[in-house]
Design an enzyme around this catalytic site. Structure first.
Site, PDB file in Angstrom:
ATOM      1  CB  CYS A 215      -0.913   0.043   1.232  1.00  0.00           C
ATOM      2  SG  CYS A 215      -2.452  -0.798   0.993  1.00  0.00           S
ATOM      3  CG  ASN A 216       4.479   3.705   0.629  1.00  0.00           C
ATOM      4  OD1 ASN A 216       4.893   4.414  -0.288  1.00  0.00           O
ATOM      5  ND2 ASN A 216       4.496   4.096   1.885  1.00  0.00           N
TER       6      ASN A 216
END
Ligand SMILES: *Cc1c(COP(=O)(O)O)cnc(C)c1O
Length: 798
Positions: free
Chosen positions: A375-376
């Site tokens: 999620c980055n």
């Protein structure tokens, strides 16, 4: 503190969530059972108890962050993401719109805010510094007059990098070109889990700070949005109002409402508060203080461990002195870095290790870690130097979060993340470093490609079929074809193999032993005399029903009709199939009760579904081609049909519900070698059943050791009268570690295979194959091809 299972687990995913202490759960349970908590905001005493406790906790949490309640308010939200969305809601509602600028290390949940405005920009460090130095990036976003929101993480959830809290203040002070107000949003979710956050100076604090409490305490699952009161006016732009946030609403004929105006949090906490979760924070704060004293102590403890982990991984070298780990995180001491280490593994030749393969081994060794994109998106792109076109190419070539194929174009698509928390120990860290050294340092890997135990077989070994097994219900126990019985082979596999499967009632996903090991104990027996599949279960089932009979004939009345209800799309290995679902609740409950999961039996029509057919994915692996020259062709049998030789042809091989190919075979000589290796390390030998092969091939008399792993170099086989083409080695996962007799999981044989049979980062054992129909049509063998236990096996090498 106790880990759930056995205590051998090594938990290194504190950035995912930290663990909840036993004493916290007990304290909370005691609090719940000794008090009566009602829905807040009414006059009853239970309601009053809740209201006052919530207000006390709100204050305690603010104090935990040294935030003065006259300067700050705390809004309870579901998680950090919900806090971000609440802020985004307010800005989106602003009559003049807003500009959104976010740092490239942002979590996906911060990135997503950009979709609320046409004026958004992703900034790197240099751009932020330029901004602080007077170069206003908002001028790039065109003319408009709304407010500006700048968001960044206090700590990257990907590599643990800490970004300075001073930016909150610095950027807010930057006057924008047209005097637009600038607000700052700090995502503190990763930071606060192992660091004190000090908001005592309200002048320098961010306007909005979001966090998730479970990341600090392990429990409750709750988030918070801390608002600097000076910035509170922006929430007047928020359009939506939920129950509990308004003093009056008029609906009939006129539409009007009055937001609650006393406390900010009252106008933002939509609906009933998560009362019990908020109350649990009381226990969480108490227990955290008892166990760890202060966040400062947690910070010191975790940075010490993190440095040890970083240095341990950084100094691991292959025998040719190439590093084993490519690290993306800084050691905790030099720059500000949280106790998070992101890295990838490289072979001594510089090839990347697949994350999916790494995880299989890590899971077996009981490490709890995270791999992938985490999620980055911005952090991953910059660490791995992935250009937007590469990420889009990867996406359009089928790459998805968590996919098996995670090295694309010579680059990894994600990272391995190890993250530490307050309860992490030196031993956790050292065990992880030892694990990496044991399995990924070249000096310790005996079975590299050049040392496949393979000699030219001097004598023609007498190979024969030792056993034939079909698995009528995918992922359940096998049915051994009795000696003497002839068994039909078809293009799509052995007759009756994987004709049925169990699918989840909710998702339609085919169930697999990987998640439901007890499936191994479900034993189907094919009884042609009685015309049914007799299913029994070796364990004890809830309802005590011992046997189930399923007719072999596919009587349409047994299945859900297409007309009555749209049949649910079922999925096998992510591929959509349309199987026929049984309607009988007796049948479906039998399996649901055993596995303790709501499931249904489904049948795949024999012969498949024409164009909707599934096709084999197996193909020759690189390690199977390298030793061509030094393997002399010792025997070639006459009259063999030329097998199809184009790869594409083999890839179109039809299959039913098996995972990869029509037929899977193993060579018993290879298993003997493997078992010797396992035993020499003190392990227990594994039985052939663990590999769930259809055909077990053994050699009679000949020195079996010299024949081990020769299957890597077979191109075709003749079994009895039938010809088969080899489709490539079988890639393995930890499912081979499930004992098919007890359904218990252990480390072997995967751990030894990972050391001796790993090629290109993948672990192989056994070989895929398919039947080649005869060109003739006038013989019995051609019209009804069969094989039998005891059949002679002739091999044609690559
Ligand atoms: C975990 C995390 C989030 C998301 O938290 P949720 O609880 O899933 O909303 C956002 N940002 C960072 C930096 C995180 O570590």
């Amino acid at each position: 503190m106790k880990m759930a299972e056995g205590g051998n687990e090594i938990y290194l995913d504190h950035a995912g969530t930290t663990l909840y202490p036993k004493s916290l759960v007990e304290k909370f349970a005691a609090d719940m059972t000794s008090n009566l908590f009602g829905n807040p905001h009414s006059a009853s005493s239970s309601s009053q108890t809740s209201t006052s406790r919530i207000e006390d906790v709100r204050l305690r949490v603010l104090q935990f962050f040294h935030a003065d309640p006259s300067e700050f308010d705390l809004v309870f939200v579901a998680n950090a993401t919900a806090g971000i969305k609440l802020v985004a809601d307010a800005f989106r509602g602003h009559e003049r719109g807003f500009s959104y600028l976010y740092h490239q290390a942002s979590h996906t949940s911060l990135v997503g805010v950009r979709e609320e405005t046409p004026h958004s920009l992703c900034l790197d460090d240099a751009a932020v510094h330029n901004w602080l130095g007077g170069k206003d990036p908002t001028t790039e976003l065109g003319q408009h007059a709304g407010p500006v929101l700048f968001a960044y993480p206090a700590q990257s959830n990907m590599d643990g990098r800490r970004l300075t809290l001073d930016w909150s203040h610095g950027i807010r002070k930057c006057q924008s070109a047209s005097d637009r107000p600038i607000f700052t949003l700090l995502d503190a979710a990763a930071f606060v889990s192992t660091s004190p956050l000090d908001l005592s100076n309200s002048e320098t604090a961010p306007d909005f700070t979001v966090l998730s409490f479970y990341k600090i305490f392990g429990f409750p699952d709750l988030g918070g949005l801390i608002v600097r009161r000076q910035a509170a006016s922006i929430f007047a732009s928020r359009k939506y109002f939920g129950g509990g946030t308004v003093d009056m609403v008029v609906c009939v004929r006129e539409q009007w409402h009055a937001p609650k105006s006393q406390a900010l949090h009252e106008s933002l906490e939509d609906g009933t508060l998560p009362v019990h979760s908020i109350i649990a924070l009381d226990s969480a704060l108490d227990v955290h203080c008892q166990l760890f004293t202060s966040m400062r102590d947690v910070a010191n403890h975790t940075s010490f461990l993190s440095r040890r982990l970083h240095d341990g991984l950084a100094t691991l070298r292959h025998s040719n002195n190439k590093p084993v780990c490519v690290l993306y995180s800084q050691p905790a001491c030099t720059s500000g870095n949280g106790p998070v280490i992101a890295f990838n593994l490289q072979s001594h030749l510089g090839g990347w290790v697949s994350l999916a393969e790494f995880e299989k081994l890590a899971v077996l060794k009981r490490f709890h870690i995270r791999t992938g994109g985490l999620c980055n998106p911005g952090g991953i792109a910059s660490s791995l130097s992935l250009e937007p076109w590469e990420m889009k190419r990867n996406f359009s070539s089928g790459f998805r979060c968590g996919a098996e194929n995670d090295i694309i174009g010579g680059k990894p698509t994600g990272v391995i993340r190890v993250s530490l928390g307050a309860i992490s120990t030196i031993s956790d860290v050292d065990k992880f470093i030892e694990f990496i050294a044991e399995f990924y340092r070249a000096a310790d890997i005996p079975g590299s490609v050049s040392s496949i135990p393979l000699q030219a077989a001097q004598d023609q070994p007498n190979l024969y079929v030792k056993s034939i097994t079909v698995f009528p219900i995918k992922s359940c126990g096998g049915f051994c074809v009795p000696a003497g019985a002839t068994w039909e082979v078809r293009e799509e596999g052995l007759a009756w193999d994987r004709e049925w499967c169990l699918v989840h009632r909710g998702t339609g996903q085919a169930l697999s032993q990987k998640r439901y090991p007890r499936m191994a104990l479900i034993r189907p027996v094919i009884d042609f005399t009685k015309g049914h599949l007799r299913v029994s279960y070796l364990g004890s089932s809830k309802n005590g029903e011992s046997e189930l009979y399923i007719p072999l004939s596919a009587n349409p009345s047994l299945f859900q009709t297409t007309a009555a209800s749209k049949p649910m799309a079922s999925r096998v290995c992510g591929e959509e199939i349309s199987a026929q679902i049984y309607t009988s609740s007796k049948v479906n409950n039998y399996f649901s009760d055993i596995l303790d999961v709501p499931c249904m039996l489904a049948r795949f029509p024999p012969g498949g579904l024409g164009n909707r057919m599934r096709h084999a994915k197996a193909h020759l692996q690189k390690h199977q081609k390298v030793n061509k020259t030094h393997y002399k062709v010792p025997y070639r049998f006459p009259g063999m049909n030329t097998p199809p030789d184009s790869d594409s042809e083999s890839e179109r091989q039809r299959i039913l519900l098996s995972n990869e190919s029509p037929i899977l075979a193993i060579n018993l000589s290879s298993l003997e070698i493997l078992n010797r290796q396992i035993v020499s390390h003190g392990g227990r030998p594994v039985s052939p059943e663990a590999f769930r092969a259809n055909i077990v091939i053994a050699s009679l008399g000949a020195d079996s050791q010299s024949f081990a792993y020769s299957e890597d170099h077979w191109s075709s086989l003749k079994i009895g009268q039938q010809d088969f083409k080899m489709l490539g080695s079988c890639r393995r996962c930890h499912m081979v570690c499930i004992d098919q007799e007890t359904a218990k999981k252990s480390e072997e044989p995967f751990v030894t295979l990972a050391k001796t049979r790993r090629f290109d980062g993948k672990v192989f054992f056994g070989t895929h194959m398919c039947h080649i129909p005869s060109q003739r049509t006038d013989t019995k063998e051609a019209q009804f091809p069969t094989i039998t236990v005891g059949d002679e096996v002739l091999v044609d090498p690559v």
